[in-house]
Design an enzyme around this catalytic site. Structure first.
Site, PDB file in Angstrom:
ATOM      1  N   THR A  42      -0.502 -10.083   1.358  1.00  0.00           N
ATOM      2  CA  THR A  42      -0.171 -10.029  -0.063  1.00  0.00           C
ATOM      3  C   THR A  42       1.145  -9.294  -0.279  1.00  0.00           C
ATOM      4  OG1 THR A  42      -1.444  -7.985  -0.365  1.00  0.00           O
ATOM      5  CG2 THR A  42      -2.585 -10.069  -0.830  1.00  0.00           C
ATOM      6  N   ASN A  44       2.572  -6.779  -2.794  1.00  0.00           N
ATOM      7  CA  ASN A  44       2.073  -5.829  -3.783  1.00  0.00           C
ATOM      8  C   ASN A  44       3.211  -5.394  -4.691  1.00  0.00           C
ATOM      9  OD1 ASN A  44      -0.763  -5.289  -2.624  1.00  0.00           O
ATOM     10  ND2 ASN A  44       0.603  -5.136  -0.873  1.00  0.00           N
ATOM     11  N   GLU A 124      -1.966  -7.656  -6.441  1.00  0.00           N
ATOM     12  CA  GLU A 124      -1.681  -8.133  -5.090  1.00  0.00           C
ATOM     13  C   GLU A 124      -1.519  -9.645  -5.147  1.00  0.00           C
ATOM     14  OE1 GLU A 124      -4.256  -5.012  -2.514  1.00  0.00           O
ATOM     15  OE2 GLU A 124      -5.393  -6.411  -3.774  1.00  0.00           O
TER      16      GLU A 124
END
Length: 189
Positions: A42, A44, A124
């Site tokens: 992910t 972030n 995320e």
């Protein structure tokens, strides 16, 4: 399309409050769980860099598009909260030939990750693309076009991974329709 009891019906085109379009946000290191533990990396972003409407969203899973942009900056080593050192390359390894700089579909979590017992909200973004390297420090502009389901707690990591895979499948199918694809252009402005 797989449908679970928790899934929210998705309209044929985005409706209020969508689309939500962000400005360019910094991509920061998270906890290192998305890639290493779940196999689902992910990007972030700091919640304080997002429009206020994002903070008012129900905790859960959303979908949209994103565009990652490199930043001219020297490489840095940054220490995470857990003491692990992460390389910030500011997107210098992103490859146009690999499609890294295109507007790409995303599934994102706006939540507290109860499986990991977080007590604060995170955003995320899982970009549905095969990047060849990390891009901490780069910028990301994204939109949120719809809601898949509420945030859930899980009894196992495997159950969490299975639900994320279903979230991805649902999001891909929706984002592959013209009323949703039309919102890719918002990220080029």
């Amino acid at each position: 399309m797989t449908v679970r009891d928790v899934d929210v019906p998705i309209p044929e085109q985005p409706g209020a409050p969508y689309p939500i379009v962000t400005k360019c946000c910094d991509i920061v290191c998270g906890f290192g769980r998305g890639s290493s533990e779940l196999g689902i990396p992910t990007a972030n972003v700091p919640v304080d860099q997002l429009p206020e409407v994002v903070n008012k969203l129900e905790l859960g899973v959303y979908f949209g598009y994103a565009k990652v942009t490199p930043v001219a900056h020297d490489l840095e080593q940054v220490e995470r909260e857990d003491g692990r050192v992460v390389s910030y390359n500011y997107g210098s390894h992103l490859e146009e030939d690999n499609g890294d700089l295109e507007v790409l579909p995303v599934v994102l979590s706006v939540g507290k990750n109860p499986f990991y017992h977080n007590d604060f909200k995170t955003v995320e973004i899982h970009i549905l693309h095969d990047f060849k390297s990390t891009f901490y420090g780069a910028k990301i502009k994204f939109n949120i076009l719809g809601y898949v389901r509420p945030e859930l707690d899980y009894t196992s990591k495997e159950a969490l991974i299975e639900d994320i895979k279903t979230d991805i499948e649902i999001s891909k199918q929706v984002l592959d329709t013209e009323p949703y694809r039309a919102h890719m252009a918002e990220l080029l402005k």
